[in-house]
Motif scaffolding. Structure first.
Motif, PDB file in Angstrom:
ATOM      1  N   LEU A  10       0.801  -1.212   0.000  1.00 61.32           N
ATOM      2  CA  LEU A  10       0.000   0.000   0.000  1.00 61.32           C
ATOM      3  C   LEU A  10       0.848   1.283   0.000  1.00 61.32           C
ATOM      4  N   PRO A  11       1.888   1.389   0.813  1.00 65.51           N
ATOM      5  CA  PRO A  11       2.662   2.650   0.804  1.00 65.51           C
ATOM      6  C   PRO A  11       3.247   2.997  -0.570  1.00 65.51           C
ATOM      7  N   GLU A  12       3.755   2.007  -1.295  1.00 67.06           N
ATOM      8  CA  GLU A  12       4.329   2.319  -2.609  1.00 67.06           C
ATOM      9  C   GLU A  12       3.245   2.656  -3.636  1.00 67.06           C
ATOM     10  N   ILE A  13       2.080   2.039  -3.523  1.00 69.04           N
ATOM     11  CA  ILE A  13       0.956   2.374  -4.404  1.00 69.04           C
ATOM     12  C   ILE A  13       0.510   3.806  -4.142  1.00 69.04           C
ATOM     13  N   LYS A  14       0.327   4.136  -2.858  1.00 70.32           N
ATOM     14  CA  LYS A  14      -0.104   5.484  -2.487  1.00 70.32           C
ATOM     15  C   LYS A  14       0.914   6.527  -2.946  1.00 70.32           C
ATOM     16  N   GLU A  15       2.177   6.250  -2.747  1.00 72.75           N
ATOM     17  CA  GLU A  15       3.229   7.189  -3.150  1.00 72.75           C
ATOM     18  C   GLU A  15       3.207   7.415  -4.660  1.00 72.75           C
ATOM     19  N   THR A  32     -12.111   2.569   3.755  1.00 71.06           N
ATOM     20  CA  THR A  32     -11.143   1.637   3.162  1.00 71.06           C
ATOM     21  C   THR A  32     -11.085   1.715   1.641  1.00 71.06           C
ATOM     22  N   ALA A  33     -11.860   2.600   1.056  1.00 70.25           N
ATOM     23  CA  ALA A  33     -11.866   2.754  -0.401  1.00 70.25           C
ATOM     24  C   ALA A  33     -11.191   4.080  -0.754  1.00 70.25           C
ATOM     25  N   LEU A  34      -9.903   4.013  -0.992  1.00 65.44           N
ATOM     26  CA  LEU A  34      -9.108   5.206  -1.292  1.00 65.44           C
ATOM     27  C   LEU A  34      -9.220   5.539  -2.777  1.00 65.44           C
ATOM     28  N   VAL A  35      -9.685   6.744  -3.070  1.00 59.43           N
ATOM     29  CA  VAL A  35      -9.900   7.187  -4.447  1.00 59.43           C
ATOM     30  C   VAL A  35      -8.872   8.255  -4.798  1.00 59.43           C
ATOM     31  N   TYR A  36      -8.299   8.123  -5.977  1.00 63.60           N
ATOM     32  CA  TYR A  36      -7.402   9.143  -6.514  1.00 63.60           C
ATOM     33  C   TYR A  36      -8.109   9.811  -7.672  1.00 63.60           C
ATOM     34  N   SER A  47      -8.598  -0.605  -2.870  1.00 64.34           N
ATOM     35  CA  SER A  47      -9.306  -1.270  -1.771  1.00 64.34           C
ATOM     36  C   SER A  47      -8.285  -1.591  -0.694  1.00 64.34           C
ATOM     37  N   GLU A  48      -8.202  -0.724   0.299  1.00 64.66           N
ATOM     38  CA  GLU A  48      -7.164  -0.854   1.324  1.00 64.66           C
ATOM     39  C   GLU A  48      -7.331  -2.072   2.229  1.00 64.66           C
ATOM     40  N   ASP A  49      -8.556  -2.569   2.364  1.00 65.44           N
ATOM     41  CA  ASP A  49      -8.782  -3.686   3.280  1.00 65.44           C
ATOM     42  C   ASP A  49      -8.640  -5.047   2.619  1.00 65.44           C
ATOM     43  N   VAL A  55      -6.662  -2.678  -7.028  1.00 65.49           N
ATOM     44  CA  VAL A  55      -6.811  -1.297  -7.477  1.00 65.49           C
ATOM     45  C   VAL A  55      -7.610  -1.297  -8.776  1.00 65.49           C
ATOM     46  N   ASN A  56      -8.645  -0.460  -8.835  1.00 56.70           N
ATOM     47  CA  ASN A  56      -9.431  -0.285 -10.045  1.00 56.70           C
ATOM     48  C   ASN A  56      -8.798   0.821 -10.863  1.00 56.70           C
ATOM     49  N   LEU A  57      -8.559   0.554 -12.146  1.00 60.87           N
ATOM     50  CA  LEU A  57      -7.915   1.516 -13.031  1.00 60.87           C
ATOM     51  C   LEU A  57      -8.696   1.641 -14.334  1.00 60.87           C
ATOM     52  N   LYS A  58      -8.813   2.866 -14.818  1.00 59.64           N
ATOM     53  CA  LYS A  58      -9.480   3.120 -16.093  1.00 59.64           C
ATOM     54  C   LYS A  58      -8.588   2.615 -17.224  1.00 59.64           C
ATOM     55  N   CYS A  59      -9.227   2.161 -18.308  1.00 55.62           N
ATOM     56  CA  CYS A  59      -8.462   1.548 -19.398  1.00 55.62           C
ATOM     57  C   CYS A  59      -9.239   1.665 -20.702  1.00 55.62           C
TER      58      CYS A  59
END
Length: 168
Positions: A10-15, A32-36, A47-49, A55-59
């Motif tokens: 999680l820390p490297e994803i968040k960074e 627990t649902a962190l949105v960027y 999904s932090e939990d 991680v959901n990503l647009k594509c």
């Protein structure tokens, strides 16, 4: 972050996601649902939990299908439009560079969807007047047109009214 090490923590994803120009972290769906977001539009949902992390990503639709066929850890977007979103299970089976490329693509797609002036401003972390609600919402894609709020059409004229009757 090293290019050859799998992205799973999680820390490297968040960074990485927070390091995108204009990126904002929010928790609109619970703790627990962190949105960027960039420019007010979501480009990643973590999904932090979940273990392993997801991680959901647009594509792009064609690329979304190709990624699902290439990796068992890429699934149709959970609670998302499955044509445009993938859920990436960060279990270490996808190379770190590929995960970062997926995150980059998601960010770029959302930025591109904002349009040139808004995308440039969002990436710079600034706001444009008409883009964030000061104009008129003309369709469901959240594009605002401040000139329409003033009663001016694209050619500079009013809505069939004399200039003295235009809304200021």
């Amino acid at each position: 972050m090293k290019g050859d090490v799998a992205v799973t923590e999680l820390p490297e994803i968040k960074e990485y996601l927070a390091g995108k120009p204009g990126a904002v972290e929010e928790y609109p769906f619970g703790p627990t649902a962190l949105v960027y977001k960039v420019g007010g539009k979501m480009f990643a949902l973590v999904s932090e939990d979940e273990r392993p992390l997801r991680v959901n990503l647009k594509c792009e639709p064609a690329l979304a299908i190709a990624q699902r066929e290439m990796y068992d850890a890429v699934l149709p977007g959970y609670h998302m439009n499955k044509r445009h979103w993938n859920t990436v299970v960060l279990d270490g089976t996808i190379p770190a560079d590929e995960v970062r490329a997926m995150m980059d693509d998601s960010y770029r797609l959302v930025l591109k969807g904002l349009g040139k002036p808004a995308g440039t401003a969002a990436a710079a972390g600034t706001r444009l007047k008409g883009v964030y609600g000061l104009g008129v919402k003309t369709r469901s894609t959240d594009h605002f047109h401040p000139h329409r709020a003033r009663g001016i059409n694209a050619n500079g004229g009013g809505r069939g009214l004399p200039q003295s009757k235009w809304r200021q």
